[in-house]
Design an enzyme around this catalytic site. Structure first.
Site, short mmCIF file in Angstrom:
data_model
loop_
_atom_site.label_atom_id
_atom_site.label_comp_id
_atom_site.label_asym_id
_atom_site.label_seq_id
_atom_site.Cartn_x
_atom_site.Cartn_y
_atom_site.Cartn_z
CG ASP A 263 -2.09 0.84 1.15
OD1 ASP A 263 -2.32 1.68 -0.24
OD2 ASP A 263 -3.27 0.96 1.80
C1 BGC Z 1 -4.78 3.25 -0.22
C2 BGC Z 1 -5.03 2.05 -1.14
C3 BGC Z 1 -4.83 2.96 -2.61
C4 BGC Z 1 -3.41 3.54 -2.54
C5 BGC Z 1 -3.21 4.30 -3.74
C6 BGC Z 1 -3.69 4.25 0.05
O1 BGC Z 1 -3.84 5.11 0.51
O2 BGC Z 1 -5.04 2.48 1.17
O3 BGC Z 1 -6.25 1.46 -1.06
O4 BGC Z 1 -4.94 2.00 -3.43
O5 BGC Z 1 -3.47 4.55 -1.50
O6 BGC Z 1 -3.95 5.38 -3.92
#
Ligand code: BGC
Length: 738
Positions: A263
Site C-alpha cells: 500500500d
Molecule cells: C490506499 C489504497 C490505495 C493507495 C493508492 C492508499 O492510501 O489505502 O487503497 O490503492 O492509497 O491510492
C-alpha cells in the site's frame, strides 16, 4: 489449392523462424516461466532493483534497454482513478480520463449474485485496459468488523463466504483484460483510525475462519496476479513486511506466484522487506492520501539502500531475483501480453452494467402497506427531501474518489422517469457536506446553504404535508468521519440532524420513504415511524437511474444486506479502538470477539438486529417448500444434496436469495450457531415454482483447528438451515457426519 497450401506452409514457417529469432522472453509461444527466467538472466543488478519500486506516484520503471515496459497502477476499486501528476496527488489535468463509476463494492456484494461480480470485473477491467493500466488496485475484501470503519463501503461485507464467492468472478473479469487485480488490504485492515499504527491481536481460528478466506479465494480460485499488503501491523510487524502473512501464508500455504504491491507508504524498513516483505514498494514517504515527499524514489527502502546491502555482500540476489521474477510475470501477464484486448471506456455497455448492478444491489429494507413502488398511475406529487438526493457521491472518500464522465443524482433520475406522470418537487431538508472536491477533482456543485436546521426542517415539513409521497434521500456521504478513508465514523447515528428531520416528515405524511445512502449500517431511531426504507449505497454514475428504477417498480428489488444493521453501536459487540499514548507508538487492537463478528455475534449474544445480514424484501412474495436431504448421514468424502421448491406467490416477477447456513450441534470447540455456506439467487415469474438444490460438502462443516493447523470436519450432529436472512429461518434439517 496446392498453391494455397504451399503459401500457407511458407507463412507458418516464416512466423516460426521469426519467433525463433526473438529472445525467449519476447516469444509468446514459450511457457511463461521460461520467458521469466530468460528476461531475468539478461538484467543487471541495477535494472533488477529498478523494477521493484515506484518511479512515480502510480508507476514502476520497466527495463528500457530490453523493451520491458513500465507498469501502471490505478485505483480502484469502483472506477479508474484520474491521472495525477508524476510526483503528486494533484490532478494532471488530462481531459480524456473521466470514467464510468460503478457501484461501490458493498452494493456489488448486496446483489448476492456472482454473475454481477463477473460483469463488474469485466467492465472495470475494460476501462482500466483502455486507460493503459496494468494493475487495478482492488477489489477490497476486508471483513466488515465494525460499522464505524470508514472504508467499509469499499469492501464486501461481514461474511467470509459471501465475500469469497463475490471476489473470485470480479478478479476473473478484470484479468480477462490483461489487467491484474490487486486484492487489498491484506490483511486485518478493519479500521482507519491509526491505520499505520495499530497491531491486530487475533487468534488463529478467527484469522483463518473470518479474516483470510476471501483473500485465499482471491488467490487460489480467482488466480489474482497481485495483492496489496495493508498499513496495519499483525504480530507486531507491519503487513508489508510480515513473515507470517507474506512468507508463511500467502507464498507458502497458498502458493501465490504474483506480486505483493505495498500500500502507498506501507513499507518501513529495508532488511525485513528483503526477506519477508513486498515485491514492489509504492508511495513511501506519503500518507497515502494527500501528502508526499517529492522525488524520493531512489531512497525507497527497496531501491538504493537495498542495492548497497547487496554490493556490501550482506545479501545475495536470491531474494531480489524472486521479487523480480514476480514483477516479470506480472509484466508478461499484462503490459507484455501482445494478445490482450483493447478495452473500452464509458461505453453504453458499461453504463448498462453500472445500472444493472446498482439496481440489483439496492436493498428494500422495509415496505409496510406496500407504499413502494410509487404508483405513477395516480399522477402523484412527489416531494424529494435531502442533500443526498442532489449531492455527487463519486468525488470524495479517499483513494477510491473518481472523476466521472457523468453521475445521475437520485433527484435527476427520478425526475427523468416520472416525467409527465407526476410532479417532483425538491427541498433541501438538511445541510451536510458542501465540500465537493478531492485531490483537485471538483464536483462543480455549490451546495452552500446558510439556513439553520430548524429553518430547513420547517420548509421540508411544509412541502411534505400535502404530497402523495415523501422520498427522503439522506444517509452518510464521503466526507471525513462519514464513509471515508483515513478516518473512522464516530457514531452509528445519522449526522446533520437527519433523525429529527425524518421524524418531523413522518409526522405530517404517512407515505414516506427513506432512502439511506451509505456504505455502512446506520441507526434508525425513527424506524417505526416510516413505512418504507431502501438501502441505497454509493451507486456510481448510474445512481439516480437505478434508484428510480426501484422506486417506481421498473426493477423489482432483489438486493440483500451483506452486513448486519444493529439497533445501536454496542450491539455490534466490538470494543472501541484504544487510544495511542505517544504519537510514535503502536497500539494493540485485540479482536476479543473472535469469530463472533456480524450475525455470528448477534446469534451468540442473542441480540436482535435492526436489519439482519441477508435481509431484503421484494415487491413480490416467495414461499419456501420443505427442504429435503438425500441422506441423513454423511460419510468421509461424501456430499449431501439438499433440495427444496421455491414459489413466487405474488403477482410479479422477482428474485429471491435462498441462503443455506450450517449449524454444528455439538463440537469440541465453540462455533457460531450458524454460518453461511451456500446461497442462490433465483428469478421466478409470478406464480412460478422451481426446485433448487445445494450440495453440502465437508468444507461446509469444517472449522479451523488452530492446534493442528488444519481444517477439521468433526463427526457428529449438524443442521442445514434454509433461510431468507440470518434472522428469517425457514427450515432446519438435521443430519450427521460419521
Ligand atoms: C490506499 C489504497 C490505495 C493507495 C493508492 C492508499 O492510501 O489505502 O487503497 O490503492 O492509497 O491510492
Amino acid at each position: 489449392m496446392k498453391r494455397f497450401y504451399v503459401t500457407m506452409a511458407f507463412t507458418v514457417a516464416a512466423f516460426a523462424f521469426a519467433a525463433a529469432q526473438l529472445p525467449a522472453y519476447r516469444n509468446a509461444s514459450l511457457p511463461l516461466e521460461e520467458r521469466v527466467e530468460d528476461a531475468l538472466s539478461r538484467m543487471t543488478l541495477q535494472e533488477k532493483i529498478g523494477v521493484i519500486h515506484a518511479q512515480s506516484k502510480f508507476s514502476s520503471a520497466g527495463v528500457p534497454r530490453l523493451g520491458i515496459p513500465e507498469l501502471w497502477m490505478t485505483d480502484g476499486p469502483h472506477g479508474i482513478r484520474p491521472e495525477v501528476l508524476w510526483d503528486e496527488w494533484d490532478q494532471a489535468g488530462w481531459t480524456n480520463d473521466s470514467c464510468m463509476a460503478f457501484p461501490a463494492l458493498t452494493a456489488l456484494a448486496a446483489t448476492w449474485n456472482p454473475d454481477m461480480a463477473l460483469l463488474y470485473g469485466r467492465s472495470i477491467g475494460e476501462e482500466a485496459r483502455y486507460r493503459k493500466k496494468d494493475v487495478l488496485l482492488g477489489p477490497g475484501v476486508n471483513i466488515y468488523r465494525t460499522p464505524l470503519n470508514g472504508r467499509n463501503f469499499e469492501y464486501m461485507g461481514e461474511d467470509p463466504y459471501l465475500a469469497s464467492r463475490m471476489v473470485v468472478p470480479y478478479i476473473k473479469g478484470v484479468q480477462q483484460n490483461g489487467v491484474a487485480a490487486c486484492v487489498k488490504h491484506y490483511a486485518l485492515n478493519n479500521e482507519e483510525t491509526l491505520r499505520h499504527q495499530y497491531n491486530v491481536v487475533v487468534d488463529d481460528r478467527t484469522l483463518y475462519e473470518i479474516y483470510l478466506p476471501a483473500f485465499k479465494a482471491a488467490v487460489t480460485e480467482g488466480g489474482a496476479w497481485a495483492i496489496m499488503p495493508a498499513y496495519n501491523l499483525y504480530r507486531n510487524e507491519h503487513a508489508a513486511q510480515n513473515k507470517r502473512l507474506l512468507n508463511d501464508i500467502l507464498r507458502g500455504e497458498w502458493q501465490f506466484d504474483g506480486v505483493a504491491i505495498s500500500d502507498w507508504g506501507a513499507v518501513h524498513d529495508t532488511r525485513s522487506s528483503i526477506t519477508q516483505g513486498v515485491d514492489m514498494e509504492f508511495g513511501t514517504w506519503t500518507d497515502g492520501l494527500s501528502m508526499g515527499k517529492t522525488n524520493a524514489y531512489d531512497a525507497y527502502y527497496l531501491a538504493q539502500p537495498y542495492m548497497e546491502l547487496i554490493e556490501k555482500g550482506e545479501y545475495t540476489t536470491r531474494e531480489l531475483d524472486d521479487k523480480v521474477r514476480r514483477v516479470l510475470r506480472l509484466a508478461l501477464r499484462t503490459a507484455m501480453d501482445a494478445g490482450k484486448p483493447l478495452g473500452s471506456m464509458n461505453s453504453p455497455e458499461h453504463a448498462e452494467a453500472a445500472r444493472r448492478i446498482a439496481g440489483e444491489g439496492i436493498v428494500l429494507l422495509k415496505n409496510d402497506g406496500g407504499v413502494l413502488p410509487v404508483d405513477l398511475s395516480r399522477k402523484p406529487t412527489i416531494v424529494v427531501v435531502g442533500e443526498n438526493a442532489v449531492k455527487m457521491m463519486t468525488v470524495g472518500g479517499g483513494s477510491s474518489s473518481l472523476k466521472v464522465r457523468y453521475e445521475i443524482s437520485p433527484l435527476d433520475g427520478l425526475r427523468k422517469q416520472v416525467s409527465t406522470q407526476g410532479t417532483v418537487k425538491y427541498v433541501r431538508g438538511y445541510v451536510g457536506d458542501v465540500g465537493g472536491s478531492y485531490n483537485g477533482v471538483q464536483s462543480g456543485q455549490d451546495l452552500n446553504d446558510s439556513r439553520t436546521a430548524d429553518e430547513l426542517i420547517a420548509e421540508a415539513v411544509e412541502a411534505a404535508r400535502s404530497a402523495d409521497y415523501v422520498i427522503f434521500v439522506g444517509g452518510l456521504n464521503k466526507s471525513e468521519h462519514q464513509d471515508c478513508e483515513g478516518a473512522d465514523r464516530t457514531e452509528l447515528g445519522l449526522p446533520y440532524a437527519q433523525d429529527r428531520l425524518i421524524s418531523a416528515l413522518a409526522k405530517v405524511n404517512p407515505r414516506m420513504v427513506v432512502v439511506n445512502i451509505s456504505g455502512n449500517a446506520v441507526a434508525m431511531p425513527w424506524i417505526n415511524q416510516v413505512p418504507a426504507v431502501l438501502q441505497g449505497w454509493y451507486l456510481g454514475s448510474e445512481a439516480g437511474n437505478a434508484l428510480a428504477d426501484v422506486l417506481i417498480g421498473k426493477v423489482n428489488p432483489s438486493g440483500r444486506l451483506p452486513f448486519t444493521f444493529p439497533v445501536k453501536l454496542e450491539d455490534a459487540g466490538i470494543a472501541p479502538m484504544p487510544q495511542l499514548q505517544h504519537p510514535a507508538d503502536t497500539v494493540d487492537v485485540v479482536y476479543e470477539e473472535g469469530l463472533f463478528v456480524g450475525y455470528r455475534g448477534m446469534d451468540k449474544r442473542r441480540v436482535k438486529a435492526l436489519f439482519p445480514f441477508g435481509h431484503g424484501l421484494s415487491y413480490t412474495t416467495f414461499a419456501y417448500g420443505k427442504p429435503v436431504l438425500d441422506k441423513k448421514k454423511m460419510t468421509a468424502d461424501d456430499t449431501l444434496t439438499l433440495t427444496l421448491t421455491l414459489t413466487n406467490t405474488g403477482t410479479r416477477e422477482g428474485e429471491e436469495v435462498v441462503q443455506l447456513y450450517i449449524g454444528d450441534k455439538k463440537s469440541s470447540l465453540p462455533r457460531p450457531a450458524k454460518e453461511l455456506k451456500a446461497f442462490r439467487k433465483v428469478k421466478l415469474a409470478a406464480g412460478e415454482s422451481r426446485e433448487i438444490s445445494f450440495t453440502i460438502d465437508r468444507a461446509a462443516l469444517s472449522y479451523f483447528d488452530d492446534n493442528a493447523h488444519r481444517w477439521v470436519a468433526e463427526p457428529g450432529a449438524f443442521e442445514a438451515i434454509i433461510a431468507a436472512s440470518a434472522d428469517d429461518v425457514k427450515a432446519k434439517v438435521p443430519f450427521t457426519l460419521e
